[in-house]
Design a protein around this motif. Structure first.
Motif, PDB file in Angstrom:
ATOM      1  N   SER A  91      10.287 -16.582  -1.863  1.00 22.73           N
ATOM      2  CA  SER A  91       9.194 -16.877  -0.931  1.00 22.73           C
ATOM      3  C   SER A  91       7.986 -15.995  -1.234  1.00 22.73           C
ATOM      4  O   SER A  91       8.117 -14.828  -1.583  1.00 22.73           O
ATOM      5  N   GLN A  92       6.816 -16.591  -1.128  1.00 22.80           N
ATOM      6  CA  GLN A  92       5.545 -15.912  -1.385  1.00 22.80           C
ATOM      7  C   GLN A  92       4.960 -15.417  -0.059  1.00 22.80           C
ATOM      8  O   GLN A  92       5.003 -16.140   0.941  1.00 22.80           O
ATOM      9  N   HIS A  93       4.404 -14.222  -0.059  1.00 22.86           N
ATOM     10  CA  HIS A  93       3.811 -13.652   1.147  1.00 22.86           C
ATOM     11  C   HIS A  93       2.481 -13.005   0.806  1.00 22.86           C
ATOM     12  O   HIS A  93       2.270 -12.552  -0.311  1.00 22.86           O
ATOM     13  N   SER A 103      -1.681   1.017   4.538  1.00 18.58           N
ATOM     14  CA  SER A 103      -1.024  -0.224   4.969  1.00 18.58           C
ATOM     15  C   SER A 103       0.475  -0.156   4.729  1.00 18.58           C
ATOM     16  O   SER A 103       0.929   0.360   3.713  1.00 18.58           O
ATOM     17  N   GLU A 104       1.218  -0.696   5.672  1.00 14.85           N
ATOM     18  CA  GLU A 104       2.679  -0.767   5.571  1.00 14.85           C
ATOM     19  C   GLU A 104       3.077  -2.222   5.354  1.00 14.85           C
ATOM     20  O   GLU A 104       2.699  -3.094   6.125  1.00 14.85           O
ATOM     21  N   LEU A 105       3.830  -2.480   4.302  1.00  6.08           N
ATOM     22  CA  LEU A 105       4.370  -3.810   4.026  1.00  6.08           C
ATOM     23  C   LEU A 105       5.876  -3.760   4.229  1.00  6.08           C
ATOM     24  O   LEU A 105       6.554  -2.937   3.616  1.00  6.08           O
ATOM     25  N   THR A 106       6.402  -4.608   5.087  1.00  5.11           N
ATOM     26  CA  THR A 106       7.847  -4.687   5.272  1.00  5.11           C
ATOM     27  C   THR A 106       8.350  -5.853   4.426  1.00  5.11           C
ATOM     28  O   THR A 106       8.099  -7.013   4.747  1.00  5.11           O
ATOM     29  N   LEU A 107       9.017  -5.532   3.336  1.00  3.36           N
ATOM     30  CA  LEU A 107       9.456  -6.554   2.387  1.00  3.36           C
ATOM     31  C   LEU A 107      10.745  -7.237   2.825  1.00  3.36           C
ATOM     32  O   LEU A 107      10.999  -8.371   2.443  1.00  3.36           O
TER      33      LEU A 107
END
Length: 121
Positions: A91-93, A103-107
Motif C-alpha cells: 500500500s502507498q501512503h 514529523s513523526e510517521l507511523t509506518l
C-alpha cells in the motif's frame, strides 16, 4: 485470568500501550509477544555557524531520518514537504510534513499487527 499490563517505551508511543488479559502464571516461565509500532522521524538541522569558513561559503542544511524521538537533537526543526512511502503490504501512503516540529510517521501500528498475530495463533 489475565492481567492488565502497560508497557512504557518510545516504540509504544508517548503514553505507552495497555495490553489487556495478558496471561501470566505464577511459578512458571512465561513467554508473551508484544508487537510495537514502527515509527520514523524526519527533521532538519542547520550547520553550526562555527563550522562556516570566513569566505562566506555556506554549508547546506541536513535532512535526517531517526528511528526514535530521543535521537532528535534540540536544535532540530520540521520542514514543509510530503513524505511518500510504501508499506510491506504494497500500500502507498503520503503525509504532509509541518515546519513547526519534526514529523513523526507511523509506518505500522503494533496494535493492528498484534490482532493479526492473535488470529494466526
Amino acid at each position: 485470568t489475565g492481567r492488565r499490563v502497560r508497557l512504557k517505551h518510545s516504540c509504544f508511543g508517548p503514553a505507552g500501550r495497555d495490553f489487556q488479559q495478558v496471561q501470566v502464571l505464577d511459578g512458571t516461565e512465561n513467554a508473551v509477544t508484544f508487537v510495537a509500532d514502527v515509527r520514523l522521524y524526519l527533521y532538519v538541522t542547520d550547520p553550526d555557524p562555527e563550522d562556516q569558513d570566513e569566505e562566506g561559503s555556506c554549508e547546506p542544511s541536513l535532512l535526517w531520518v531517526a528511528a526514535g524521538r530521543e535521537q532528535i537533537p534540540g536544535n532540530a526543526f520540521g520542514f514543509i514537504g510530503t513524505a511518500t512511502y510504501e508499506l510491506s503490504d504494497g500500500s502507498q501512503h503520503s503525509e504532509k510534513l509541518t515546519p513547526l516540529r519534526p514529523s513523526e510517521l507511523t509506518l505500522s501500528r503494533g496494535s493492528q499487527l498484534s490482532e493479526k498475530v492473535e488470529e494466526e495463533e
